[in-house]
Motif scaffolding. Structure first.
Motif, PDB file in Angstrom:
ATOM      1  N   ARG A 206      -0.671   1.905   9.080  1.00 47.81           N
ATOM      2  CA  ARG A 206       0.499   2.766   8.894  1.00 47.81           C
ATOM      3  C   ARG A 206       0.499   3.328   7.486  1.00 47.81           C
ATOM      4  NH1 ARG A 206       2.336  -2.061  11.383  1.00 47.81           N
ATOM      5  NH2 ARG A 206       3.128  -1.761  13.520  1.00 47.81           N
ATOM      6  N   VAL A 207       1.219   4.444   7.309  1.00 51.15           N
ATOM      7  CA  VAL A 207       1.258   5.073   5.992  1.00 51.15           C
ATOM      8  C   VAL A 207       1.881   4.139   4.959  1.00 51.15           C
ATOM      9  CG1 VAL A 207       3.460   6.241   6.474  1.00 51.15           C
ATOM     10  CG2 VAL A 207       1.940   7.143   4.708  1.00 51.15           C
ATOM     11  N   GLY A 208       2.915   3.381   5.348  1.00 48.89           N
ATOM     12  CA  GLY A 208       3.526   2.441   4.419  1.00 48.89           C
ATOM     13  C   GLY A 208       2.596   1.318   4.032  1.00 48.89           C
ATOM     14  N   GLU A 209       1.773   0.884   4.983  1.00 49.83           N
ATOM     15  CA  GLU A 209       0.799  -0.161   4.695  1.00 49.83           C
ATOM     16  C   GLU A 209      -0.263   0.343   3.728  1.00 49.83           C
ATOM     17  OE1 GLU A 209       1.197  -2.354   9.082  1.00 49.83           O
ATOM     18  OE2 GLU A 209      -0.447  -0.981   8.678  1.00 49.83           O
ATOM     19  N   LEU A 210      -0.679   1.584   3.907  1.00 49.71           N
ATOM     20  CA  LEU A 210      -1.674   2.170   3.007  1.00 49.71           C
ATOM     21  C   LEU A 210      -1.120   2.297   1.590  1.00 49.71           C
ATOM     22  CD1 LEU A 210      -4.531   4.142   3.281  1.00 49.71           C
ATOM     23  CD2 LEU A 210      -2.794   5.679   2.382  1.00 49.71           C
ATOM     24  N   CYS A 211       0.115   2.826   1.482  1.00 49.06           N
ATOM     25  CA  CYS A 211       0.709   3.009   0.151  1.00 49.06           C
ATOM     26  C   CYS A 211       0.966   1.670  -0.540  1.00 49.06           C
ATOM     27  CB  CYS A 211       2.015   3.802   0.262  1.00 49.06           C
ATOM     28  SG  CYS A 211       1.785   5.509   0.819  1.00 49.06           S
ATOM     29  N   GLY A 212       1.189   0.621   0.238  1.00 46.87           N
ATOM     30  CA  GLY A 212       1.462  -0.694  -0.329  1.00 46.87           C
ATOM     31  C   GLY A 212       0.230  -1.486  -0.717  1.00 46.87           C
ATOM     32  N   LEU A 213      -0.962  -0.949  -0.452  1.00 51.92           N
ATOM     33  CA  LEU A 213      -2.192  -1.679  -0.782  1.00 51.92           C
ATOM     34  C   LEU A 213      -2.344  -1.856  -2.288  1.00 51.92           C
ATOM     35  CD1 LEU A 213      -4.910  -0.112   1.564  1.00 51.92           C
ATOM     36  CD2 LEU A 213      -4.131  -2.493   1.580  1.00 51.92           C
TER      37      LEU A 213
END
Length: 355
Positions: A206-213
């Protein structure tokens, strides 16, 4: 550059609406927000979405006129009221109505949904907002704020389950070739954008998962991501060799050019050195996909849909895809089987001599 192919429905200024709520409703809303954040551990995006629906409902309960100004449906957090707004609990038009929070009943819920429907809200959105306020009323009943649970008697419209827009495998290849071509100039932002599109499609995160990496969450040699999904659930997601190359180029040649002393340990950074914003990622994907003629208008979630569809078309089983995507139930993953069946039917109709 891709262009927007649709407009969001205008929604009232929910910050102003929240600031105008009477004291009892404002207190209930504050307690509910603490419950969502601290007890359930939901993401910021999910909390804001829940609060937006409840603020709209409480405004309807108290007869507070909606502001004409547009606002993001998520702009309802505490302390975000616009200058000049009344603080929660101060005198407002709602106080004169003498409607208490405890008077929230199923008739109010139905009336609120009717106003939403009259405003042209889709059945899918109505179903989601109905689920949101049912969750709120159940919590308010458990917390002793409501004598009963009116949401338990609310019959919501069924959402239309539409097939997600996806890229064909050859389209995905062409989109990634386009971002790779842009990255050949070694511009840091172009390297970042290529790595983002490659990783979204390769992993289906998900986009949120990517940004949270963060940097410790990524193992480039082993091609593994450690992501935290909905509800903070941890999972490990693999990615392929093309994404590994794009990521390595970003980390060695792109990220060092943007990182600052104040930068967080985020894998992906914005132009000013901060953690990349989901809006930037969405814009990047829309522009990258939109640059290829004939592609559907999709964002990061469309790449996630595409990844899942192509995995199933390649022979992956549903349970594996469920684990990779972090779906809580298999029923969500099964939606992609409908996509592949529709594709098979379309190919059959187009190619079989007796179709």
């Amino acid at each position: 550059m891709g262009t927007s192919r649709g407009r969001r429905t205008t929604r009232p200024d929910l910050r102003r609406l929240r600031s105008a709520l009477p004291a009892d409703s404002a207190a209930a809303l504050d307690s509910y927000e603490r419950h969502l954040r601290l007890e359930r551990g939901l993401s910021e995006h999910t909390v804001r979405a829940y609060l937006a629906d409840v603020v709209s409902l409480l405004g309807h309960l108290h007869g507070i006129p909606a502001e004409d100004a547009e606002a993001s449906p998520g702009a309802v957090g505490p302390g975000e009221a616009s200058p000049g707004d009344a603080s929660p609990g101060e005198a407002s038009p709602a106080d004169a109505s003498a409607v208490a929070f405890a008077e929230l009943d199923v008739a109010t819920l139905r009336g609120w949904l009717a106003t939403q429907r009259s405003a042209g809200i889709s059945r899918t959105t109505l179903a989601r907002r109905s689920a949101s306020v049912r969750t709120f009323s159940a919590w308010a009943h458990r917390a002793g704020l409501l004598e009963g649970d009116p949401g338990a008697r609310l019959v919501a419209p069924r959402a239309h389950r539409t097939l997600p827009g996806v890229l064909r495998a050859e389209q995905a290849t062409d989109v990634l070739a386009g971002t790779a071509s842009g990255a050949e100039q070694r511009d840091p932002l172009a390297l970042r954008d290529h790595a983002i599109v490659e990783l979204l499609y390769a992993s289906g995160v998900r986009v949120g998962e990517l940004c949270g990496l963060d940097m410790p969450n990524i193992d480039v040699p082993r091609r593994l991501l450690r992501v935290f999904g909905k509800g903070g659930k941890e999972r490990f997601v693999p990615f392929g060799a093309p994404a590994e190359r794009a990521l390595d180029e970003w980390l060695t040649a792109g990220r060092p050019a943007l990182v600052k002393a104040s930068s967080p340990p985020a894998v992906f950074l914005g132009a000013r050195g901060g953690r990349i914003d989901p809006r930037t990622v969405r814009r990047t994907v829309h522009e990258s996909v939109g640059a290829l003629p004939g592609t559907p208008d999709i964002g990061p979630h469309g790449l996630r849909h595409s990844a899942a569809t192509h995995l199933l078309e390649g022979g992956a089983d549903l349970r594996t895809v469920q684990e990779l995507l972090g779906h809580a139930t298999l029923a969500t993953t099964q939606l992609y089987t409908h996509v592949t069946v529709e594709r098979l039917k379309a190919i059959h109709d187009r190619t079989h001599p007796r179709s």
